[in-house]
Write an enzyme that holds these catalytic residues in place. Structure first.
Site, PDB file in Angstrom:
ATOM      1  N   CYS A 278      -4.286  -2.054   5.796  1.00 32.38           N
ATOM      2  CA  CYS A 278      -4.107  -0.709   5.244  1.00 32.38           C
ATOM      3  C   CYS A 278      -5.317  -0.254   4.438  1.00 32.38           C
ATOM      4  O   CYS A 278      -5.703  -0.892   3.459  1.00 32.38           O
ATOM      5  CB  CYS A 278      -2.869  -0.704   4.354  1.00 32.38           C
ATOM      6  SG  CYS A 278      -2.471   0.882   3.636  1.00 32.38           S
TER       7      CYS A 278
ATOM      8  N   CYS B  16       0.832  -1.198   0.000  1.00 28.81           N
ATOM      9  CA  CYS B  16       0.000   0.000   0.000  1.00 28.81           C
ATOM     10  C   CYS B  16       0.873   1.256   0.000  1.00 28.81           C
ATOM     11  O   CYS B  16       0.614   2.214  -0.740  1.00 28.81           O
ATOM     12  CB  CYS B  16      -0.915  -0.017   1.218  1.00 28.81           C
ATOM     13  SG  CYS B  16      -1.942   1.432   1.381  1.00 28.81           S
TER      14      CYS B  16
END
Length: 384
Positions: free
Chosen positions: A218, A121
């Site tokens: 995330c 991410c």
């Protein structure tokens, strides 16, 4: 405590010349609705920068009302932006997140590995999509985030350094950054400790001052992981076996377990075996069997090293020879002394000075020399 106190001035310290230079530089701070990015925005203001915020929505929650946190996080980010008197932009990177992060996340679990979505991410969203959008669409000179890391310089040779607060250091999650990305990024709270961050937020009266740190996947948030994963991947239950081949239970699907796991195995007392707890030591994907062993110090849990690929070095140079350094194979782990040997341009062999427990394929091995994060790679296999 007054915000102009000597203690606080250490957080904000900028020379008069640097302050004047900063006034001509625009920084877009990623504001998540958390305390770290909130205080980061304030520190940047105190250092003279032109500061604007950006809230990123990266997960569509239309069918996820039980866990809909994005609206609340946006409200908190907007509240902080208003309090600080800065503009807050909004952007939706959900398509980029699905294509470049989440599909890889699912594929890794399906292959029996345990991925770290936060690392991908950061690579694909926070320091690629966000950085490009901030520079090209918003005219930013820098981006900033609330990560607990530091950088060594403001040029193409910038090094990624551990955060000052050893308990919060997040360099493990940022090893994929290049020195060019590091040079274009600011990490204000990396220079201070977490208690001070919360104190600043409290003294400013920010709504995020007492907000707990996020611990979920995330951008997706805190969910019941097993239920969430089952929505995307069909579970295939199977046997749990000892390393000697004795069946001692049933598993719900190999994707739900990770090496070294003790809790949640559902193995009761087994006749003829000791009362020592069981640990996951292997996943037999071919036969769909979860293999366990008893005792935290069982040799089946130990690895003498690892093979890693998908390498990222912060200076973007390949290793030409052996390298003495330290490594972390999971977040918050104490550094392990090791020797890194290049196998070829895409693979390395890492030999630990001392055997290690639960080295997990799919997780990342991140390398350090002192305070400097050198880079890392994805663990492909253990060495026994």
């Amino acid at each position: 405590m007054a915000l102009n106190s000597i203690t606080y001035q250490k957080c904000f310290h900028t020379s008069a010349q640097q302050y004047a230079d900063n006034k001509n530089k625009k920084v877009i701070i990623g504001m998540s609705g958390g305390v770290d990015s909130s205080v980061s925005a304030f520190i940047l203001q105190q250092q003279g920068y032109q500061v604007e915020g950006l809230f990123m929505k990266n997960w569509e929650e239309d069918d996820d009302t039980d866990y809909c946190t994005a609206a609340a996080d946006l409200a908190d980010a907007q509240n902080v932006a208003d309090r600080l008197g800065i503009k807050l932009h909004k952007i939706n990177f959900a398509a980029e997140y699905w294509d470049n992060v989440f599909e890889h996340f699912l594929a890794e679990y399906q292959a029996g590995r345990t991925p770290n979505p936060d690392i991908l991410c950061n690579k694909e969203i926070k320091f690629k999509a966000f950085l490009e959008y901030a520079a090209e669409d918003l005219g930013a000179d820098y981006i900033a985030t609330g990560h607990y890391v530091r950088r060594s310089a403001d040029n193409e040779n910038a090094q990624l350094l551990r955060g000052l607060d050893a308990n919060k250091d997040q360099s493990y999650f940022l090893y994929t950054l290049s020195n060019q990305q590091v040079a274009k990024s600011l990490f204000p709270v990396g220079e201070i400790e977490k208690p001070m961050v919360r104190q600043i937020a409290t003294d400013l009266g920010l709504v995020t001052a007492k907000k707990k740190d996020s611990t979920g996947i995330c951008f997706i948030g805190e969910r019941k992981f097993k239920e969430f994963l089952a929505r995307f991947l069909p579970a295939q239950p199977g046997d749990i076996s000892t390393v000697e081949g004795e069946i001692v239970g049933r598993h719900d699907g190999l994707m739900y377990y990770t090496l070294g796991q003790r809790k949640g195995l559902g193995i009761g007392g087994v006749k003829g075996l000791s009362e020592d707890p069981f640990y996951v030591v292997e996943k037999d994907l071919v036969n769909n069997v979860l293999i366990v062993a008893q005792g935290h110090d069982n040799s089946a849990l130990l690895s003498t090293g690892l093979i890693a690929n998908q390498l990222h070095w912060v200076d973007r140079k390949t290793i030409g020879d052996t390298l003495r350094c330290t490594v972390k194979t999971r977040y918050r782990q104490t550094d392990i002394a090791c020797l890194v040997e290049p196998i070829d341009a895409e693979n390395i062999r890492v030999i630990f000075d001392e055997p290690q427990i639960a080295v997990t394929p799919g997780q990342s091995a991140v390398f350090y020399q002192g305070e400097v994060c050198l880079g890392g790679g994805v663990i492909e296999a253990q060495l026994k």
